[in-house]
Design an enzyme around this catalytic site. Structure first.
Site, PDB file in Angstrom:
ATOM      1  N   LYS A  66       1.374   2.365  -1.977  1.00  0.00           N
ATOM      2  CA  LYS A  66       1.949   1.679  -1.124  1.00  0.00           C
ATOM      3  C   LYS A  66       2.140   2.790   0.112  1.00  0.00           C
ATOM      4  O   LYS A  66       2.305   2.272   1.330  1.00  0.00           O
ATOM      5  CB  LYS A  66       3.432   1.281  -1.544  1.00  0.00           C
ATOM      6  N   SER A 320      -1.506   0.707 -10.298  1.00  0.00           N
ATOM      7  CA  SER A 320      -1.022   0.742  -8.762  1.00  0.00           C
ATOM      8  C   SER A 320       0.303   1.698  -8.544  1.00  0.00           C
ATOM      9  O   SER A 320       0.307   2.031  -7.483  1.00  0.00           O
ATOM     10  CB  SER A 320      -0.770  -0.732  -8.324  1.00  0.00           C
TER      11      SER A 320
END
Length: 338
Positions: A66, A320
């Site tokens: 992110k 992720s």
């Protein structure tokens, strides 16, 4: 998917281009990391019969991919937008990306997180200097409150996924994968609101449309998968999920059409399968993965993907993020060995 099949799909104008992603990559790499790509022997030998590589975004700044999208977006704001301060909604990973970027650039940041967001993510976000507001029981409720606060207070919204600059930033992962590994056949990506897979899909399909791209979500919350199969944006969320970072019940207006046109398939995994993948990544690969980061591994271990895309193929499974509470890690270990 063949070129003929891709061409047969309805044409659409992707608002994110490969040039946008390349520019984002150059900007992000001034501060961010090129994360490792390592082969997983247990997923290769014991699970798939192919060559499976883990793209370790849990080793990115803030412990998640992110940071890429947040850094690219905030650096594209004009001075007036920066002066007003930025606001976002997040279950925790985007929050940290916004908070760290804002700290680096000297910008005020406000983050709205749902009640029940992992404590480690709350503390890390506040530690980067952001003002944390807890509101709502779900990400979607936090997101609605964030939009209201932005209007009332004049803050600049940094959306966690439905934004072209955020998508372009996430797409830098796709470029790295193709630079780190030749002849990739299959790429497997966790999916929430769709910013990550939209960016990766745009990057990868622009360079090699033959690569098979698979998105993975939890059975409990899978707005994108539901929308993908319904051919329109729908909402789906029935319970909480270990994959809190992808617990988005309604996908984005920008990300849905990109995903629908460029992603080859979407699969679902159960909570037990997510927990097993988290345990195996820790025990077998020595990789700390949060629930969302373990989704691709869960899909592989649970045989949710046809072997034709795995056996004797070069496969990349994206981890992720690794921002998981120690309490959750301990609970998961107890579940399997207690």
């Amino acid at each position: 998917m063949t070129v003929e099949a891709l061409n047969a799909r309805p044409r659409f104008q992707n608002p994110v281009t490969i040039q946008d992603i390349k520019k984002a990559a150059r900007l992000i790499h001034q501060v961010g990391r090129v994360t490792p790509l390592i082969q997983s022997m247990f997923l290769s030998r014991d699970v798939t019969g192919g060559e499976v590589y883990l793209k370790l975004e849990n080793m990115q700044l803030t412990g998640s991919f992110k940071f890429r999208g947040a850094f690219n977006k905030i650096n594209h704001l004009n001075e007036s937008e920066k002066e007003r301060g930025v606001i976002t909604a997040s279950a925790g990973n985007h929050a940290q990306g916004v908070a760290l970027t804002s700290k680096l650039l000297g910008i005020k940041s406000i983050v709205v997180m749902p009640h029940g967001a992992p404590l480690a993510k709350q503390q890390a976000t506040a530690g980067y200097g952001a003002q944390v507001i807890l509101h709502g029981d779900t990400f979607d409720e936090a997101h609605q409150f964030m939009e209201k606060e932005a209007i009332e207070q004049g803050y600049t919204i940094v959306d966690p996924y439905d934004d072209v600059d955020v998508i372009a930033g996430q797409g830098s992962i796709g470029l790295e994968i193709l630079e780190q590994l030749e002849n990739v056949d299959t790429v497997i990506v966790p999916v929430g609101g769709g910013g990550l897979i939209s960016g990766i899909a745009t990057a990868i399909k622009s360079i090699n449309p033959q690569i098979h791209l698979i998105g993975v979500q939890s059975e409990n919350v899978h707005g994108m998968t539901s929308s993908y199969h319904a051919n329109e944006i729908t909402t789906f969320g029935v319970d909480k999920t270990l994959a809190d970072g992808t617990a988005v019940a309604t996908p984005g207006q920008i990300t849905f059409p990109i995903t629908k046109h460029l992603v080859d398939e979407m699969v679902l995994v159960s909570e037990e399968e997510i927990a097993t993948a988290m345990k195996d990544l820790l025990q077998r690969a020595k990789v700390v993965a949060e629930g969302a980061g373990a989704l691709p591994t869960a899909a592989l271990e649970a045989h949710k993907i046809d072997s034709c895309w795995l056996e004797n193929k070069r496969v990349v499974a994206l981890v992720s993020g690794g921002n998981v509470d120690l309490e959750r890690v301990a609970t998961n270990i107890d579940h399997f060995v207690g």
